[in-house]
Enzyme design. Structure first.
Site, PDB file in Angstrom:
ATOM      1  N   ASP A  50       0.825  -1.203   0.000  1.00  0.00           N
ATOM      2  CA  ASP A  50       0.000   0.000   0.000  1.00  0.00           C
ATOM      3  C   ASP A  50       0.868   1.266   0.000  1.00  0.00           C
ATOM      4  OD1 ASP A  50      -2.084  -1.754   0.233  1.00  0.00           O
ATOM      5  OD2 ASP A  50      -2.843  -0.973   2.134  1.00  0.00           O
ATOM      6  N   HIS A 194       3.974  -2.214   3.074  1.00  0.00           N
ATOM      7  CA  HIS A 194       4.024  -0.900   2.431  1.00  0.00           C
ATOM      8  C   HIS A 194       5.361  -0.740   1.719  1.00  0.00           C
ATOM      9  CE1 HIS A 194       1.041  -0.604   5.645  1.00  0.00           C
ATOM     10  NE2 HIS A 194       0.483   0.373   4.944  1.00  0.00           N
TER      11      HIS A 194
END
Length: 227
Positions: A50, A194
């Protein structure tokens, strides 16, 4: 009589030896088939990232994934794509076989917005991604995992959550991130990471190495959700 005995023995050998060879051949075929089945049934997991793209860390991650022959899923923030040359990173993700999804334009909590504002967050990011890749965006991940079901009528994208979250955004301890994932992961899990932190990228590549050694295959989320 002795001559008859020799003939009898030779006849028996003539019958038994080919039969034994046939049994061995069948055993070998069954063993090879079994080995192929085991290979085709390797457990699958999906790595997802993400908040990218990051001009600093995403290319390092892509280099490592390419070296390992691994495809991942990237959920992108629209405004991050528009920074500098980040659009080229998105194009590279597509060219190297990764799946690209929507993570809103401003990384906002969808449930706190009115319906039109939430729609615009998703629509704008879709248009940016599609302008780079030439392909429709089919998957999205709502920030914080909070989603408005009725938006699916306006945005044709499938929301994707996760099953393993090492909270990598909250720590720079690579060992901690790696240990949490490899001790919790099971077949068909979706791992949340991430690609905007150095520690997360280092952890992701170590996770790949460890899980591949355990027999896991890495796939994009569509292979898990649409199978």
């Amino acid at each position: 009589m002795q001559g008859l005995g020799v003939v009898y023995v030779l006849l028996l050998l003539g019958i038994c030896i080919p039969g034994q060879m046939m049994v061995q051949r069948v055993d070998r075929v069954e063993r090879v088939a079994s080995e192929k089945t085991v290979i085709s049934e390797r457990p699958k997991v999906a790595l997802t990232f993400d908040d990218g793209p990051s001009a600093v860390y995403t290319p390092k991650l892509l280099n490592g994934l390419k070296q390992r022959g691994v495809h991942a899923t990237f959920f992108l923030i629209g405004k991050n794509i528009e920074i500098g040359e980040n659009a080229q990173i998105v194009k590279r993700e597509q060219e190297e076989g990764h799946l690209i999804g929507n993570h809103t334009y401003n990384h906002v909590e969808i449930t706190k917005l009115d319906e039109d504002s939430a729609y615009q967050e998703l629509r704008k990011t879709n248009e940016i991604i599609e302008g780079i890749t030439g392909e429709s965006v089919e998957f999205m991940r709502p920030p914080f995992g909070l989603w408005k079901k009725n938006l699916e009528e306006k945005i044709p994208a499938i929301p994707v959550m996760w099953t393993v979250d090492p909270m990598d955004w909250a720590t720079e301890n690579v060992d901690e991130i790696v240990n949490k994932v490899v001790t919790e992961v099971e077949e068909n899990d979706i791992i949340l990471l991430h690609d905007c932190y150095d520690s997360s990228v280092k952890a992701a590549l170590r996770i790949v190495d460890l899980l591949q050694a355990e027999g896991y295959d890495f796939v994009t989320v569509d292979e898990l959700l649409l199978k």
